[in-house]
Every structure is written in C-alpha cells, then in structure tokens.
Design an enzyme around this catalytic site. Structure first.
Site, short mmCIF file in Angstrom:
data_model
loop_
_atom_site.label_atom_id
_atom_site.label_comp_id
_atom_site.label_asym_id
_atom_site.label_seq_id
_atom_site.Cartn_x
_atom_site.Cartn_y
_atom_site.Cartn_z
N ASP A 78 20.29 6.79 -145.85
CA ASP A 78 19.00 6.20 -146.25
C ASP A 78 18.95 4.68 -146.27
O ASP A 78 18.12 4.11 -146.98
CB ASP A 78 18.60 6.71 -147.64
CG ASP A 78 18.39 8.21 -147.70
OD1 ASP A 78 18.34 8.85 -146.63
OD2 ASP A 78 18.27 8.75 -148.81
N HIS A 138 15.87 2.45 -148.18
CA HIS A 138 16.09 1.60 -149.35
C HIS A 138 15.91 0.12 -149.04
O HIS A 138 15.26 -0.61 -149.80
CB HIS A 138 17.48 1.85 -149.92
CG HIS A 138 17.68 3.26 -150.38
ND1 HIS A 138 18.93 3.82 -150.55
CD2 HIS A 138 16.80 4.24 -150.69
CE1 HIS A 138 18.81 5.07 -150.95
NE2 HIS A 138 17.53 5.35 -151.04
N ASP A 192 18.91 14.55 -140.23
CA ASP A 192 17.54 14.88 -140.62
C ASP A 192 16.83 13.64 -141.12
O ASP A 192 17.44 12.61 -141.37
CB ASP A 192 17.52 15.98 -141.68
CG ASP A 192 18.00 15.50 -143.04
OD1 ASP A 192 17.25 14.75 -143.71
OD2 ASP A 192 19.12 15.88 -143.46
N GLU A 210 13.46 12.96 -144.00
CA GLU A 210 12.50 13.56 -144.93
C GLU A 210 11.22 12.74 -145.02
O GLU A 210 10.13 13.30 -145.05
CB GLU A 210 13.14 13.67 -146.32
CG GLU A 210 12.25 14.26 -147.38
CD GLU A 210 12.97 14.36 -148.71
OE1 GLU A 210 12.87 15.41 -149.36
OE2 GLU A 210 13.64 13.37 -149.11
N GLU A 234 8.38 6.20 -144.95
CA GLU A 234 9.34 5.16 -145.28
C GLU A 234 10.09 4.70 -144.03
O GLU A 234 10.55 3.55 -143.96
CB GLU A 234 10.31 5.65 -146.35
CG GLU A 234 9.67 5.75 -147.72
CD GLU A 234 10.63 6.20 -148.81
OE1 GLU A 234 10.71 5.53 -149.85
OE2 GLU A 234 11.29 7.25 -148.61
N TYR A 255 4.69 17.13 -153.34
CA TYR A 255 5.93 16.43 -152.99
C TYR A 255 6.10 16.38 -151.48
O TYR A 255 6.43 15.33 -150.90
CB TYR A 255 7.16 17.15 -153.57
CG TYR A 255 7.23 17.34 -155.05
CD1 TYR A 255 6.32 16.73 -155.92
CD2 TYR A 255 8.21 18.15 -155.60
CE1 TYR A 255 6.40 16.92 -157.29
CE2 TYR A 255 8.31 18.34 -156.97
CZ TYR A 255 7.40 17.73 -157.81
OH TYR A 255 7.49 17.93 -159.16
#
Length: 269
Positions: A5, A9, A78, A80, A84, A162
């Site tokens: 990530d 971030h 993957d 999600e 972002e 979500y």
C-alpha cells in the site's frame, strides 16, 4: 509491512505537501527532497535507480496499481481501493506542478488518463459491462480485484457501503474524471437512492462516516442534494469520516455545483 500500500499511504502526504508548498515556498525548499523520496519509492520513473524499483505500484500493462507487497498470495496481487490509486496519480501530478517538475506532472496526468479508462472497464461496472460475468455486474463495483479473481468484499468488512465507499475515497477534483457521472447515477439509483423502494441499501439508513462519504460522492451528479444533506440543521457529526470535515464536504458540494453549471454552459455554447 512488506511494501504493502505504499501508493495509498504516501498519496496523502504528497498531496498535503503540494498544498503546503503552494502556500509556503520556503517550506517547499526545506522539504522538497523528502517528498520527492516518497514519490520515488512508489512511482520511480527510472530503471537505472539502484535504490528503488521502477514503478513499484503502477502496472502499465494492466493500467492500474497493485497494492500487495512482497509475500505469497494464493490469488496473486490485488487492489482494493481504485480511488486511492487515482489519488496517488493526482497527488504526484500536483506535487510536480507546484515544484515545477514537468516530467512528474506529465506522468501523473498520464496515469490518471489510463486509470480513468481502466477503472471504467474493471472496477466501476456500468450496465452492459463486457469484462465481468453478467451476474456480477449488479454489484456495480469490483470490491477487491485480484489477478486470479474478483471478490465483492473488502479487507475490513462486507457492508455494501464499505465495498462502494472504498472506491470513492478521497473525494477530490480527480474524482470527476475517474468516476463517470453515468456510473455514479446507476450506482446511486440502483443501490443507495432512498427514493427508490427497491434500493437494497438506502443511504438514509446508513450510519457512521460512510453515510457522509456516500452523500459527498453524490455531489458529483447532484450537488444540490449533497449540499442539503450536509447543511441540514440537525446534522449528526458522526456522519463525517475521520479523514474529512463537514466544512470540506460543503465546499466540495458547492464547488461541484459551480463546476456542473460551467460544464453545461460550455457544452451548450
């Protein structure tokens, strides 16, 4: 955490740095190299860099990033949060703009353009999408897209708000590029619209910060209704997620109202 990530971030730091640098040139000179290092970690453009890999996150073949780091996974890499992913490209673009790095700004623009097409094909499913099984399209969003499968869920829960909300956050100017109004209209009408008696999850019944996210996303197609939600006199502050504010969502809805008026004017004239 095994390089998980990084683009997700770091985007928040890079975008915040771009805003601060625009307002305070002295701060820019003191912190430029540190922020450049964040960009270089997640989106290094050089194949000859001995410290960071080329394009750690963004996969130029698939047209989007992968979030998973360096560890085994049964269903391979993957992602999600498609929003972002786009946010990182936007943050990099804005940092390149404020620092005068035309190459970085251009790379951010290119990534955003590629993502806008990729997300419409694989993450944000309009009626008639030809890339997913017909029975899956009703989910409207991909949830988690793996290399070997797609799963309508998240890593933190299975609530529908979500699954959809993680593909909305954060809501910023790039959202109108990567989230087509035609898709948002279908998503809202079919799933979240309180006026639709067959909608499985009316936004009016959802509690917590995800409710605010859904109504902020609505500003992309109906800024008046979004404004009315956030401006209501008995507004419950628990409807604001930890990464936003009521002030920002009001400004966002007002800005989208003006943007759509201008867009309509130029399309007509």
């Amino acid at each position: 955490t095994y390089y998980n990530d990084h683009h997700f971030h770091y985007a928040y730091f890079i975008h915040a740095a771009a805003i601060i640098a625009h307002l305070d040139p002295q701060w820019l000179q003191l912190n430029k190299e540190w922020v450049n290092l964040l960009v270089r970690d997640a989106a290094n453009p050089s194949t000859s860099d001995q410290y960071f890999p080329f394009s750690r996150a963004f996969d130029w073949y698939h047209g989007h990033s992968w979030a998973k780091g360096l560890f085994e996974s049964a269903d391979a890499k993957d992602e999600e949060s498609s929003s972002e992913d786009a946010f990182f490209a936007y943050a990099m673009k804005m940092w390149g703009k404020v620092t005068g790095d035309q190459s970085m700004e251009a790379r951010g623009n290119l990534m955003l353009s590629i993502l806008a097409r990729t997300l419409r094909n694989y993450f944000l499913m309009q009626d008639g999408n030809s890339n997913h099984p017909a029975e899956f399209i009703a989910n409207k969003v991909a949830g988690v897209l793996f290399e070997n499968k797609v799963d309508a869920t998240t890593y933190f829960g299975t609530n529908r708000e979500y699954i959809h909300g993680i593909h909305m956050l954060p809501l910023l100017p790039y959202s109108s590029l990567t989230r087509p109004s035609s898709f948002i209209t279908q998503e809202w009408t079919q799933i979240f619209d309180p006026s639709n008696p067959s909608a499985p999850n009316p936004a009016s019944t959802i509690q917590g910060g995800w409710k605010g996210i859904l109504y902020a996303n609505l500003a992309l197609i109906d800024p008046r209704q979004s404004w009315d939600f956030f401006a209501q006199q008995d507004f419950d502050m628990s409807w604001i997620d930890g990464g936003a504010s009521r002030t920002w969502y009001l400004a966002w809805a007002a800005g989208m109202f003006v943007f759509l008026l201008l867009l309509e004017f130029f399309l007509v004239h």
